[in-house]
Design a protein around this motif. Sequence first.
Motif, PDB file in Angstrom:
ATOM      1  N   ALA A 274      42.596  42.209  33.239  1.00 42.17           N
ATOM      2  CA  ALA A 274      41.593  42.967  32.482  1.00 42.17           C
ATOM      3  C   ALA A 274      41.485  44.340  33.120  1.00 42.17           C
ATOM      4  O   ALA A 274      41.205  44.455  34.324  1.00 42.17           O
ATOM      5  N   VAL A 275      41.722  45.383  32.324  1.00 42.21           N
ATOM      6  CA  VAL A 275      41.871  46.730  32.867  1.00 42.21           C
ATOM      7  C   VAL A 275      40.973  47.701  32.106  1.00 42.21           C
ATOM      8  O   VAL A 275      40.842  47.615  30.873  1.00 42.21           O
ATOM      9  N   LEU A 276      40.359  48.637  32.833  1.00 43.51           N
ATOM     10  CA  LEU A 276      39.585  49.717  32.234  1.00 43.51           C
ATOM     11  C   LEU A 276      40.464  50.954  32.051  1.00 43.51           C
ATOM     12  O   LEU A 276      41.586  51.020  32.572  1.00 43.51           O
ATOM     13  N   PHE A 284      42.117  39.241  37.067  1.00 42.14           N
ATOM     14  CA  PHE A 284      43.462  38.836  36.647  1.00 42.14           C
ATOM     15  C   PHE A 284      43.596  37.328  36.753  1.00 42.14           C
ATOM     16  O   PHE A 284      42.789  36.647  37.407  1.00 42.14           O
ATOM     17  N   THR A 285      44.639  36.816  36.127  1.00 39.03           N
ATOM     18  CA  THR A 285      45.012  35.414  36.267  1.00 39.03           C
ATOM     19  C   THR A 285      46.524  35.341  36.369  1.00 39.03           C
ATOM     20  O   THR A 285      47.239  36.213  35.865  1.00 39.03           O
ATOM     21  N   GLU A 286      47.017  34.305  37.038  1.00 36.48           N
ATOM     22  CA  GLU A 286      48.452  34.175  37.301  1.00 36.48           C
ATOM     23  C   GLU A 286      48.907  32.752  37.023  1.00 36.48           C
ATOM     24  O   GLU A 286      48.292  31.787  37.472  1.00 36.48           O
ATOM     25  N   SER A 300      45.979  31.997  41.054  1.00 33.69           N
ATOM     26  CA  SER A 300      44.738  32.767  41.175  1.00 33.69           C
ATOM     27  C   SER A 300      44.162  33.184  39.822  1.00 33.69           C
ATOM     28  O   SER A 300      44.887  33.616  38.920  1.00 33.69           O
ATOM     29  N   THR A 301      42.853  33.054  39.714  1.00 35.10           N
ATOM     30  CA  THR A 301      42.088  33.671  38.629  1.00 35.10           C
ATOM     31  C   THR A 301      40.833  34.246  39.239  1.00 35.10           C
ATOM     32  O   THR A 301      40.116  33.540  39.966  1.00 35.10           O
TER      33      THR A 301
END
Length: 382
Positions: A274-276, A284-286, A300-301
Motif C-alpha cells: 500500500a503506497v501513497l 505490505f504483504t508477502e 510478513s504482513t
Amino acid sequence: MDGEQARSFEIRAVPVPEALGAPDSREFEAMAEVAALVEESVWGHRTFAWGPASLLPRYRDDRYQPMRAFAAWEGDRCVGRVECEWELSDGAETLDLAIGVLPDARRRGIGTALLEAARGLAADLGRDILTGMSDVAAPALEAPGARLEARDGSGSIPASDPGAAFATHHGFRLAQLERMSGQPLAGRAEEFSAASEAAEAAAADDPARYRIVTWVDHAPDHLVEGMAIAQAAMSTDPPAGESTYDVQQWDAARVRATEEQSIASGRTCLFAAAVLDDDVVAGFTELSVPGDSSATFQWSTIVLEPHRGHRLGMRLKLANLVQLHRVAPERTDVYTWNADENEHMLAINVALGYRVLGLSALWQRDDVAGADSAGTGATNGS
C-alpha cells in the motif's frame, strides 16, 4: 545414562558446502533430510520443510542473519540436528534454534547434547537468550492432561507434547503461541478477483488515496527505501507475547540482499504494498512460492501504525492472492502463522477462508550460561 561410555552418538558441526551433490555436501543434505523427517513426524507430511537446495543459500549468506548447524550421528546415520540463526543488528541478543531428533532415536540424550552444542555457540557469540519453536498438529492438541498457556491469546497446548516436555525440562518458558492455519486455493481465482475489485471500489472514497502496487521478487527502485522501513517494523510492531525479538536494522541494501537470497533458494516471492503518492510504503504483504513444493507460504504482513484503520490488510492480501493465481495458478494451498493474540489479522484470515491446523509454541530461555540442562528428549519441529 552417564558419561561417554553410554554415548552411542557423536555431535559435530555441519560443514556448509559450496554446492549440493558433491562428496562434501553429504552431511548438509543428511541434516536437511532429518529436519524434513521430523516435520513429517509432527504433521504427517513434509510440506513445511526446507529442502537442501532452499537451505544452502541461507547458510552461505552471513551478511545479516548467519546460520550454523550441528548434527547427531549414530555411525553413518544422521539422527538429529540443531539449526542456529542469529541477527547481526546492533543490540541483538538472541540465538534462535530449531532442534529435532528422529522419533526412533529419542530418549537417549541426543536432544540434550544438541542443545549443549547450541549453548556453546551462544556463549561464543555472547548471546544471552535462546529461542525456539515446537509444533503441535490439531489432532494432538486434544491430548489429555495438564495444559500450558501463554500469557496472551486463548490457546493452549498439552504439557505432555514432546516439544513442550523437552523445552520445559531444559528451562525454557512458553513465551507465545501462534496459530498455524491453511487456506485452499483451488477454484477460487474468480472469487479473489471479485473480492479484490470490491475492496478497491470501496476504498475509492478514502481521502488518503492508498494505491496497491504488486511485484514479483524485485521491489521497484522507488519503493526500496520504503520497504526497508516497513521490513524493520516487522521486528517491532507485531504482538510479541513474552518473547524477546531482536530489532532488525534494514536499508535498501538488505532489501536487495534478501531478494537475492530468495531467488537463489528457488523461491518466487510475491509482494503487494500500500503506497501513497510520495512513495511512502504504508504496509505490505508477502507470499513465498517455493520451487520444491506445491504449497505457498504467507510470510510478513504489516500495516504501519500511522496508516491503520483503512482496511489495508484485507486489500493487500486480496491483491496478492489475485497475483498468486496469475503467477502460479497450480498452487493448491497457502499456509501462515499468526500470534494467537493478533485478533485483527486472525479475523482477516478467517474471512479469507483459513482454518486452524495446529499451534506453534515459541519458547525462550534467558539464562543461557545458567542452570544445568541435563535430561533427555527432543523437540518435535521447527
